[in-house]
Design a protein around this motif. Structure first.
Motif, short mmCIF file in Angstrom:
data_model
loop_
_atom_site.label_atom_id
_atom_site.label_comp_id
_atom_site.label_asym_id
_atom_site.label_seq_id
_atom_site.Cartn_x
_atom_site.Cartn_y
_atom_site.Cartn_z
N UNK A 1 58.92 -69.39 14.43
CA UNK A 1 59.84 -68.29 14.15
C UNK A 1 59.09 -66.98 13.96
N UNK A 2 58.11 -66.98 13.06
CA UNK A 2 57.39 -65.73 12.77
C UNK A 2 56.56 -65.26 13.96
N UNK A 3 55.98 -66.19 14.71
CA UNK A 3 55.16 -65.85 15.87
C UNK A 3 56.02 -65.46 17.07
N UNK A 4 57.01 -66.31 17.43
CA UNK A 4 57.73 -66.15 18.68
C UNK A 4 59.01 -65.33 18.56
N UNK A 5 59.73 -65.48 17.48
CA UNK A 5 60.98 -64.75 17.32
C UNK A 5 60.72 -63.34 16.79
N UNK A 6 59.97 -63.25 15.68
CA UNK A 6 59.67 -61.93 15.12
C UNK A 6 58.50 -61.25 15.83
N UNK A 7 57.68 -62.03 16.53
CA UNK A 7 56.56 -61.45 17.27
C UNK A 7 55.41 -60.98 16.40
N UNK A 8 55.24 -61.57 15.21
CA UNK A 8 54.14 -61.16 14.34
C UNK A 8 52.81 -61.62 14.93
N UNK A 9 51.83 -60.75 14.87
CA UNK A 9 50.48 -61.08 15.34
C UNK A 9 49.77 -61.94 14.31
N UNK A 10 48.97 -62.86 14.80
CA UNK A 10 48.23 -63.76 13.91
C UNK A 10 46.95 -63.08 13.44
N UNK A 11 46.78 -63.04 12.12
CA UNK A 11 45.56 -62.48 11.53
C UNK A 11 44.47 -63.54 11.44
N UNK A 12 44.89 -64.78 11.13
CA UNK A 12 43.92 -65.87 10.96
C UNK A 12 44.66 -67.18 10.89
N UNK A 13 44.00 -68.23 11.31
CA UNK A 13 44.55 -69.58 11.23
C UNK A 13 43.54 -70.48 10.54
N UNK A 14 44.04 -71.48 9.85
CA UNK A 14 43.19 -72.48 9.21
C UNK A 14 43.97 -73.78 9.24
N UNK A 15 43.33 -74.92 9.03
CA UNK A 15 44.05 -76.19 9.10
C UNK A 15 45.28 -76.19 8.19
N UNK A 16 46.45 -76.30 8.80
CA UNK A 16 47.69 -76.35 8.04
C UNK A 16 48.26 -75.01 7.64
N UNK A 17 47.69 -73.91 8.14
CA UNK A 17 48.20 -72.60 7.74
C UNK A 17 47.96 -71.53 8.78
N UNK B 1 51.48 -65.47 4.78
CA UNK B 1 50.88 -66.77 5.04
C UNK B 1 51.97 -67.83 5.05
N UNK B 2 52.05 -68.57 6.16
CA UNK B 2 52.95 -69.71 6.27
C UNK B 2 52.06 -70.93 6.25
N UNK B 3 52.28 -71.80 5.27
CA UNK B 3 51.36 -72.91 5.06
C UNK B 3 52.11 -74.18 4.73
N UNK B 4 51.60 -75.29 5.24
CA UNK B 4 52.21 -76.58 4.99
C UNK B 4 51.64 -77.31 3.80
N UNK B 5 50.79 -76.66 3.02
CA UNK B 5 50.18 -77.30 1.87
C UNK B 5 50.13 -76.32 0.72
N UNK B 6 49.66 -76.81 -0.41
CA UNK B 6 49.46 -75.91 -1.54
C UNK B 6 50.59 -75.92 -2.54
N UNK B 7 51.46 -76.93 -2.48
CA UNK B 7 52.49 -77.00 -3.51
C UNK B 7 52.51 -78.40 -4.10
N UNK B 8 53.05 -78.49 -5.27
CA UNK B 8 53.15 -79.78 -5.96
C UNK B 8 54.20 -80.64 -5.28
#
Length: 126
Positions: A21-37, A48-55
């Motif tokens: 959504x953020x990349x393709x629909x809103x067209x936001x440029x990627x600043x950095x990627x890391x495993x899971x984020x 930052x959209x991330x699939x980890x880091x919460x309880x």
């Protein structure tokens, strides 16, 4: 407490769908990627959209990410608001979680020497 950088964090239930959504629909440029984020440029800020880091439990709707110079000093300053003690995360950052009086998660981060966030990616001119 001295704040060095900040970003908005999203911890969606469906990481891939949110990144698309953020990349393709809103067209936001990627600043950095890391495993899971993925970190996107967001005007004058970062998202930052991330699939980890919460309880365990439902994903948190969002959080503030605040980089500090000295996490131990920050911990002492906000000790009554700490919800998770500082620790070294698998992605190489020292993080501590606090919550504001309304329960908004605030991630306080110290970037250790040698971490990619401290790397100057420009090439030296001869």
């Amino acid at each position: 407490m001295e704040i060095l950088a900040s970003r908005v964090l999203l911890r969606p239930a469906d990481y891939e769908r949110s990144v698309a959504f953020y990349r393709d629909v809103l067209g936001l440029a990627i600043a950095r990627e890391f495993p899971g984020g993925t970190v996107f440029f967001l005007g004058n800020g970062l998202l930052e959209v991330s699939g980890h880091g919460h309880e365990p439990g439902p994903p948190s709707p969002g959080a503030l990410w605040l980089q500090v110079r000295d996490l131990a000093a920050a911990q002492e300053q906000v000790k009554q608001y700490v919800v998770r003690e500082p620790r070294l995360e698998p992605w190489g950052l020292y993080e501590m979680w606090i919550a504001d009086p309304e329960g908004t998660r605030i991630v306080l981060v110290e970037v250790p020497p040698g971490h990619p966030l401290r790397t100057d990616t420009r090439t030296a001119k001869d």
